[in-house]
Structures are given as C-alpha cells and as structure tokens.
Design an enzyme around this catalytic site. Structure first.
Site, short mmCIF file in Angstrom:
data_model
loop_
_atom_site.label_atom_id
_atom_site.label_comp_id
_atom_site.label_asym_id
_atom_site.label_seq_id
_atom_site.Cartn_x
_atom_site.Cartn_y
_atom_site.Cartn_z
N CYS A 71 1.00 -0.34 31.64
CA CYS A 71 1.89 0.76 31.25
C CYS A 71 2.56 0.45 29.91
O CYS A 71 3.40 -0.44 29.83
CB CYS A 71 2.92 0.95 32.36
SG CYS A 71 4.30 2.03 31.94
N CYS A 74 6.36 0.77 29.90
CA CYS A 74 6.94 -0.36 30.66
C CYS A 74 7.05 -1.59 29.76
O CYS A 74 8.08 -2.27 29.75
CB CYS A 74 6.07 -0.71 31.87
SG CYS A 74 5.93 0.58 33.11
#
Length: 147
Positions: A71, A74
C-alpha cells in the site's frame, strides 16, 4: 504502590503483560521478561496475539495502524505515524498491524480500506480514522477522542 497507581502494558515483542507505575512511564519502562521498551515513543509492529492482548488489556490508550507493505499511502504515512508516536508518548502507544500477514485480525476489526487507524481505550474501540494523514492530524485525532 497501589494497583490504581500502575497500568498494565503488553510487551509488543514477547506479549508479556507488565505492571508499570504511572509516575515512571516517562522513564522508559522495559519488559520484565525480554527487556523491550514499553512506552518509548517508537511504533511497535504487532502480531495477532499481541494485538489482541494490547487492545483488550492495556491501561494506556493504543492507536493501531492497519496497513500492508504493498500500500503506497501506508508507506507514505509511516514516517508521519512515527512522528505522532513520539509526540503522544508516553501516554498513548502507537502500534502497527500488517493486514496481509494477519487478515483474520483485520477482518474481525472490520477494516475495509487501508491505511486505517483505530484508537482503543480500556479494551474498547473509541474511534476510527481512514486514509493517510500527517502527524499533526493523527495527534489531533487522538487528543480529540481521548478528551
């Protein structure tokens, strides 16, 4: 020392529960079993069992970042989350759970998108925040929801 003067902290490394005097939190308490830091302002990586112990039993609020290595947002938020951990220590502990390695935990928590932050206090979910955020927003979110 009375029990009310101590908090229970789960060691993020070995999962051991530790009783820590409240007035010594700023001194950098360490786990009685493995010696890992318990409230030093660093982000701890959790496994499923330690996640469950910390979010259910800890005497301090716990903010968990549910994330995955693939991600992009993230990964971009990780340094901001670390800054927020320093700003909130020692009164709030910030931890991360890799949703790819522990899908059962993220499913149980109802995670629909990542990054997702969930604030726990006294064994209960207090609030959620979705999406990548700067450190100032993370700190404000925690302070607002803890009163």
């Amino acid at each position: 020392m009375a029990l009310a003067d101590a908090v229970r902290l789960t060691c993020p490394d070995c999962g051991q529960g530790n009783r820590v005097p409240v007035d010594r939190l700023a001194e950098g308490p360490k786990c009685a079993v493995c010696g890992a830091a318990l409230a030093d302002g660093r982000v701890a990586e959790l496994d499923a069992a330690t996640h469950d112990k910390a979010t259910r039993n800890d005497g301090l609020p716990v903010l968990v970042d549910y994330w995955a290595p693939w991600c992009g947002p993230c990964r971009m938020m990780a340094p901001e989350f670390a800054k927020a951990a320093k700003a909130l220590a020692p009164g709030v502990r910030l931890m991360k759970l890799n949703t790819e390695d522990h899908p059962q935990v993220s499913a149980r928590a109802g995670i629909r998108g990542i990054p997702a932050l969930i604030l726990y206090r006294n064994g209960r979910e207090v609030a959620r925040l979705a999406g990548a955020r700067p450190a100032a927003d993370i700190v404000a979110f925690v302070r607002q929801n803890l009163g």
